[in-house]
Motif scaffolding. Sequence first.
Motif, mmCIF file in Angstrom:
data_model
loop_
_atom_site.group_PDB
_atom_site.id
_atom_site.type_symbol
_atom_site.label_atom_id
_atom_site.label_comp_id
_atom_site.label_asym_id
_atom_site.label_seq_id
_atom_site.Cartn_x
_atom_site.Cartn_y
_atom_site.Cartn_z
ATOM 1 N N PHE A 20 52.515 60.837 69.939
ATOM 2 C CA PHE A 20 50.997 61.107 69.709
ATOM 3 C C PHE A 20 50.273 61.224 70.967
ATOM 4 C CE2 PHE A 20 53.121 58.901 66.024
ATOM 5 C CZ PHE A 20 52.718 59.863 64.912
ATOM 6 N N ALA A 21 49.049 61.868 70.814
ATOM 7 C CA ALA A 21 48.402 61.787 72.069
ATOM 8 C C ALA A 21 47.562 60.419 72.109
ATOM 9 C CB ALA A 21 47.284 63.038 72.000
ATOM 10 N N SER A 22 47.549 59.895 73.309
ATOM 11 C CA SER A 22 46.940 58.521 73.273
ATOM 12 C C SER A 22 45.663 58.512 74.118
ATOM 13 C CB SER A 22 47.723 57.629 74.037
ATOM 14 O OG SER A 22 49.038 57.292 73.667
ATOM 15 N N LYS A 23 44.591 57.537 73.850
ATOM 16 C CA LYS A 23 43.257 57.800 74.507
ATOM 17 C C LYS A 23 43.401 57.314 76.023
ATOM 18 C CE LYS A 23 40.700 56.506 70.243
ATOM 19 N NZ LYS A 23 40.010 55.399 69.807
ATOM 20 N N ASN A 24 44.482 56.492 76.265
ATOM 21 C CA ASN A 24 44.726 56.083 77.926
ATOM 22 C C ASN A 24 46.057 55.666 77.732
ATOM 23 O OD1 ASN A 24 44.828 53.428 76.939
ATOM 24 N ND2 ASN A 24 42.604 53.297 76.676
ATOM 25 N N ASP A 25 46.474 55.380 79.351
ATOM 26 C CA ASP A 25 47.862 55.139 79.500
ATOM 27 C C ASP A 25 48.374 53.732 78.858
ATOM 28 O OD1 ASP A 25 48.288 57.554 81.025
ATOM 29 O OD2 ASP A 25 47.917 56.651 82.858
ATOM 30 N N GLU A 26 47.497 52.903 78.704
ATOM 31 C CA GLU A 26 47.749 51.295 78.304
ATOM 32 C C GLU A 26 48.497 51.656 76.858
ATOM 33 O OE1 GLU A 26 44.482 48.770 78.539
ATOM 34 O OE2 GLU A 26 44.649 48.945 80.894
ATOM 35 N N GLU A 27 47.828 52.638 75.976
ATOM 36 C CA GLU A 27 48.218 52.959 74.721
ATOM 37 C C GLU A 27 49.375 53.654 74.531
ATOM 38 O OE1 GLU A 27 44.906 54.566 72.504
ATOM 39 O OE2 GLU A 27 43.598 52.798 72.847
ATOM 40 N N ALA A 28 49.693 54.443 75.604
ATOM 41 C CA ALA A 28 50.873 55.319 75.469
ATOM 42 C C ALA A 28 52.125 54.485 75.338
ATOM 43 C CB ALA A 28 51.014 56.318 76.922
ATOM 44 N N SER A 29 52.310 53.496 75.873
ATOM 45 C CA SER A 29 53.575 52.710 76.053
ATOM 46 C C SER A 29 53.781 52.044 74.620
ATOM 47 C CB SER A 29 53.536 51.431 77.094
ATOM 48 O OG SER A 29 52.523 50.542 76.755
ATOM 49 N N LYS A 30 52.578 52.027 73.885
ATOM 50 C CA LYS A 30 53.064 51.508 72.600
ATOM 51 C C LYS A 30 53.338 52.406 71.385
ATOM 52 C CE LYS A 30 49.343 48.297 73.244
ATOM 53 N NZ LYS A 30 47.828 48.069 73.188
ATOM 54 N N GLU A 31 53.219 53.814 71.870
ATOM 55 C CA GLU A 31 53.463 54.847 70.899
ATOM 56 C C GLU A 31 55.132 55.017 70.953
ATOM 57 O OE1 GLU A 31 51.595 56.321 68.942
ATOM 58 O OE2 GLU A 31 49.760 55.461 69.573
ATOM 59 N N PRO A 32 55.571 55.526 69.735
ATOM 60 C CA PRO A 32 57.098 55.778 69.760
ATOM 61 C C PRO A 32 57.175 57.165 70.704
ATOM 62 C CG PRO A 32 56.292 56.310 67.644
ATOM 63 C CD PRO A 32 55.125 55.503 68.463
ATOM 64 N N HIS A 33 58.214 57.167 71.435
ATOM 65 C CA HIS A 33 58.667 58.618 72.121
ATOM 66 C C HIS A 33 59.772 59.380 71.545
ATOM 67 C CE1 HIS A 33 56.444 56.561 75.485
ATOM 68 N NE2 HIS A 33 56.247 57.389 76.175
ATOM 69 N N GLU A 34 59.663 60.585 71.638
ATOM 70 C CA GLU A 34 60.172 61.737 71.253
ATOM 71 C C GLU A 34 61.236 61.975 72.419
ATOM 72 O OE1 GLU A 34 60.071 66.104 69.869
ATOM 73 O OE2 GLU A 34 58.113 65.216 70.318
ATOM 74 N N VAL A 35 62.447 62.069 72.266
ATOM 75 C CA VAL A 35 63.624 62.491 73.426
ATOM 76 C C VAL A 35 64.071 63.719 72.778
ATOM 77 C CG1 VAL A 35 65.556 61.644 74.660
ATOM 78 C CG2 VAL A 35 63.629 60.041 74.065
ATOM 79 N N ARG A 36 64.080 64.754 73.847
ATOM 80 C CA ARG A 36 64.999 65.909 73.429
ATOM 81 C C ARG A 36 65.881 66.255 74.530
ATOM 82 N NH1 ARG A 36 60.248 70.412 71.477
ATOM 83 N NH2 ARG A 36 59.310 69.195 69.773
ATOM 84 N N ASN A 37 67.006 66.618 74.182
ATOM 85 C CA ASN A 37 68.112 67.196 75.091
ATOM 86 C C ASN A 37 68.467 68.533 74.875
ATOM 87 O OD1 ASN A 37 68.687 64.587 76.027
ATOM 88 N ND2 ASN A 37 69.658 63.793 74.224
ATOM 89 N N ARG A 38 68.595 69.377 75.984
ATOM 90 C CA ARG A 38 69.074 70.568 75.868
ATOM 91 C C ARG A 38 70.259 70.935 76.594
ATOM 92 N NH1 ARG A 38 66.563 74.965 79.074
ATOM 93 N NH2 ARG A 38 65.820 73.060 80.276
ATOM 94 N N GLY A 39 70.986 71.578 75.895
ATOM 95 C CA GLY A 39 72.164 71.994 76.849
ATOM 96 C C GLY A 39 73.292 70.948 76.621
#
Length: 117
Positions: A98-117
Motif C-alpha cells: 500500500f502507498a504510505s504517507k512517509n518512509d517511517e510508515e512504509a516499514s510497517k506495511e506488508p511487502h509484496e515480492v514478485r519473482n520473474r524468470g
Amino acid sequence: MPAQHGFIIASSDTHDHPVSHWSLDREPPSHQLAVDAKEKGAKVARLFKLDALSYAGEAEDGEMVAQTGQLPMPIEGLLPDVDKMRGKISGTMARPGFASKNDEEASKEPHEVRNRG
C-alpha cells in the motif's frame, strides 16, 4: 590518459531512469574501470551497471577485471552455483503493498515480492 571529470549516464530506453547517474566532480565510471583494470594488467571489454552506484568491468573472456562502488549483495534464494543460471534473465522486486504517507510508515506495511524468470 588525462583525468576527466564529470559525466552523465542516460538511459536508452524505459528500463531505467532517464538520467540514472551523474557527477560534476568524479571521473566517468568507464574511465575509473579502465584505470583499475590497467593497473592489474587487464583491459575492459564490457561495462555493467550493477546497482545505483556500482559498476563492473569485464574482460573479453568474461572475467571481472575491475569494479567501482560496492558490489550488491546476492539475492536470497539464488542457487549456490549461479553459473548454472547464466543466460537466463530473472528479476525480483519487493515493494510495499500500500502507498504510505512517509518512509517511517512504509516499514510497517506488508511487502509484496514478485519473482520473474
